[in-house]
Write an enzyme that holds these catalytic residues in place. Structure first.
Site, short mmCIF file in Angstrom:
data_model
loop_
_atom_site.label_atom_id
_atom_site.label_comp_id
_atom_site.label_asym_id
_atom_site.label_seq_id
_atom_site.Cartn_x
_atom_site.Cartn_y
_atom_site.Cartn_z
CB SER A 63 -0.96 -0.03 1.18
OG SER A 63 -1.98 0.93 1.01
CG ASP A 67 6.72 5.46 -11.81
OD1 ASP A 67 7.24 4.43 -12.29
OD2 ASP A 67 5.55 5.51 -11.40
CE LYS A 72 -5.74 -3.38 1.13
NZ LYS A 72 -6.06 -1.97 0.86
#
Length: 696
Positions: free
Chosen positions: A481, A492, A506
């Site tokens: 999470s 990224d 998740k």
């Protein structure tokens, strides 16, 4: 502490919640015995209120769940299979003829849900209860007779793909082997024959007691969860009793050893380990471990807790600060036939400070050069929301603590920093965004998509950067999470190197719905629904759901995607992709450098003796786990047990080792010398490789 837990509870719904029950051990029963109580004399029947709730839950979940699923024959079949699995997942109570006689309901569940018809659910349960009572009488007679362990026969402990027994004679033989296997396990633990019989008698007396307590509300909850969990693993229905338990401030299970517990088959399962508690500090207790026994003090007798309710086990585990409790624990990685391990813990009062981030400095040697590497361990993404709302100075926050540690590490002139997120199940989304902001200029961090397709981009608005040096993020299969949001953003932006194991996957958000708000005329409580309503996406448009974050450099792991994580759940929401946001990548970490770092790691994997041994031990362990057949002959079983113990010891090498660290983030001066943490050391070496590559 109490205030902190209250404020954290809604946020934890973003984090890793292993809330899909497993089927327990062979001969076990699913989550039934965990539920509260009833008289077994008459058939159980649904109430009019439950019929109303069934129709309401069906309406809410089909209209407002993220998945927008349609009730049809296909879903009906899945719900029916789920319900059968919950009632008799090990296929030891029902007969094949029983299951066949209920096939008429398989494609009728969709209509039943809409119409508030609970006939199928209660008819099947009442047949199951009758079969349970028959088995109970058989078990009591069998336990009275001594087993001979000289015959050369075996038993398959994995019944998932087995068929239901066709005849009572076949079922009797199956249970003879189940009981013989359980008695042999006890006998090999150096117990006298009289103790073995007494333990088995108590074990099944506990089971009878649990089944005799089951009420229609418990059957209803099992059935409704068979529907809810067909939509996704994190959607659940809570009966009124269990809704109250869920909404408590997690205080019962947190006191004593710092672990959250739930019923799971014959056992009580550990669903989370609180950072800073005795269980966490021991490094011996893991999520999904199952408790088989509890003892008081160093010399107290071990109380067998098989088939106990969670509240009863919690009472045994809780106790005054400074006292000793011993647990018999079955690891989720345990090989077939392996004995439980005994763990000694000293109870403590859990402090908020113990859950906060910690720092240390390690040294690694790469190409003959020594590097000082700063390590910041983040056990959870915590935030005192009440303190933040009141603008209290110094309120607890992951980001503020990590910022202090970064400043301290820069003053110590470390060459690079590792953010250790292993076993971090998540927490506050706000903290995930703010923590990312310490390492990047302002920009997007995560996208959140509603079920209607609307997407909101959450951004770090602060243009300042606290740390712009070499960075690695260490993750594993239980990083979930908020941990995944942070790691994905760092990856990224190409701001740091992600190393370790693939994360949990998740990428969903849940909300709680009080059903009484929808049924205001109902005089009594009717329960709650926890429902998935949103999905997380990376700034590049890729979902964190299901796949998680794949490290730039993957280390050997004991945890496979087939067994652990979101992708191991059949009903998990799928991975997908939306449009990317606009963001500017760092230029310090390109594909050419990453390829070089992977080559250097691959070289170490082939040449470093410790890494080679680790990889070999993991391969051996995974192969051994595939064998679920155990011998029921004592001499052969002893050899199997010794081999299982050896392989388990080898697999334990992958556990994260950490030295005691005080609340200021400083290693304790009197701490024993720390075991080498191979994963952390390797993360440091990857970072050193990166430093050498960019400075070349």
């Amino acid at each position: 502490m109490k205030k902190y837990l209250v404020t954290l509870l809604p946020v934890l719904m973003l984090s890793f919640q292993p809330d899909s029950p497993s089927n327990g051990a062979p001969g076990g029963v699913s989550s039934l015995q965990a539920l509260s109580a009833s008289d077994a004399a008459e058939d159980l029947k649904p109430s009019i209120s439950q019929e109303k709730v069934e129709a309401l839950v069906a309406k809410i979940l089909t209209q407002y769940h993220y998945r927008k699923v349609r009730l049809n024959d296909s879903l009906s079949s899945v719900v029916w299979d789920n319900y059968l699995k919950e009632l008799d997942g090990n296929k030891t109570y029902l007969l094949a003829s029983d299951v066949a006689s209920f096939e008429k309901y398989r494609y009728q569940i969709d209509e039943a849900l809409v119409n508030g018809d609970l006939t199928a659910a209660f008819d099947l349960y009442n047949v199951f209860r009758k079969r349970y009572q028959e088995r109970s009488a058989f078990i009591k007679e069998q336990i009275k007779k001594p087993f001979s362990f000289t015959e050369d026969e075996s038993f398959n402990t994995d019944r998932e793909k087995a068929a239901w027994p066709k005849t009572v004679e076949e079922q009797n033989d199956l249970w003879r082997k189940i009981l013989k296997n359980q008695e042999l396990e006890l006998k090999l633990g150096n117990r006298k024959d009289s103790v073995v019989v007494a333990t088995m008698t108590q074990r099944y007396a506990n089971l009878d007691k649990a089944y005799n307590r089951i009420k229609s509300a418990d059957v209803f909850q099992i059935y409704m969860n068979s529907f809810a969990e067909a939509l996704d693993p994190h959607t659940n229905y809570f009966s009124p009793t269990n809704a109250d338990r869920f909404n408590q401030e997690m205080s019962q299970s947190l006191e004593g050893i710092g672990a959250m517990l739930q019923e799971d088959g014959e056992y009580i399962k550990i669903t989370s380990v609180l950072p800073g508690g005795p269980a966490f500090k021991s490094n011996l207790v893991k999520v999904n471990d199952k408790i088989a026994g509890v003892a008081q003090g160093d010399n107290g007798p071990m109380v067998n807790t098989m088939n106990w309710q969670v509240d009863e086990v919690v009472k045994l585990i809780k106790g005054p600060k400074g006292t000793v409790v011993r647990l018999q624990v079955v690891s989720p990685n345990a090989l077939a036939g392996a004995p439980p391990k005994e763990i000694r813990l000293v109870r403590e009062k859990i402090k908020l400070e113990d859950q906060r981030a910690k720092k240390e400095v390690i040294e690694v040697t790469d190409n003959g050069k020594t590097f000082k590497i700063g390590v910041i361990n983040v056990p959870m993404f915590y935030r005192d929301f009440e303190g933040a709302r009141k603008r209290e100075e110094g309120f607890s926050s992951t980001t503020s603590d990590v910022k202090k540690f970064i400043d301290s590490l820069k003053a110590e002139k470390v060459a690079g920093i590792v953010i250790d997120l292993r076993d971090d199940g998540g927490g506050s989304l706000t903290e995930a965004i703010n923590l990312t902001g310490l390492f990047i200029p302002k920009g997007p961090v995560v996208q959140v998509r509603e079920s209607n397709g609307e997407t909101e981009v959450y951004t770090d608005p602060d243009p300042s950067v606290t740390y712009d040096g070499p960075l690695a993020v260490l993750v594993n299969r239980f990083s979930a999470s908020a941990s995944e949001i942070f790691a994905a953003a760092i990856q990224d932006y190409k701001r740091g190197i992600i190393v370790g194991g693939q994360t949990f996957g998740k990428g969903t958000v849940q909300t709680l719905i009080d059903l009484n708000q929808w049924l205001p005329k109902e005089p009594e409580k009717v329960g709650q629904v926890k429902m998935t309503i949103q999905k997380f996406y990376r700034i590049n448009g890729s979902s964190t759901q299901h796949k998680g974050v794949t490290p730039d450099i993957q280390f050997p792991s004991a945890f496979s995607a087939e067994e652990y994580g979101e992708s191991s759940q059949p009903s998990a929401l799928p991975w997908d992709q939306i449009n990317s946001t606009r963001y500017e990548q760092s230029h310090g970490l390109d594909d050419k450098i990453l390829a070089r770092l992977r080559d250097r790691f691959d070289q170490r994997l082939k040449s470093d003796p410790e890494l080679k041994q680790l990889a070999q031990d993991l391969a051996d362990f995974k192969k051994a786990k595939e064998n679920t057949v155990v011998s029921l002959q004592e001499s052969k079983r002893r050899k199997e047990r010794e081999e299982a113990e050896r392989k388990r010891a080898a697999a334990n090498k992958v556990s994260q080792a950490s030295a005691p660290i005080d609340e200021t983030g400083t290693p304790s001066p009197n701490a024993p010398k720390k075991k080498k943490d191979l994963y952390l050391n390797e993360a440091g070496l990857v970072l050193a490789d990166y430093i050498l590559a960019v400075n070349k």
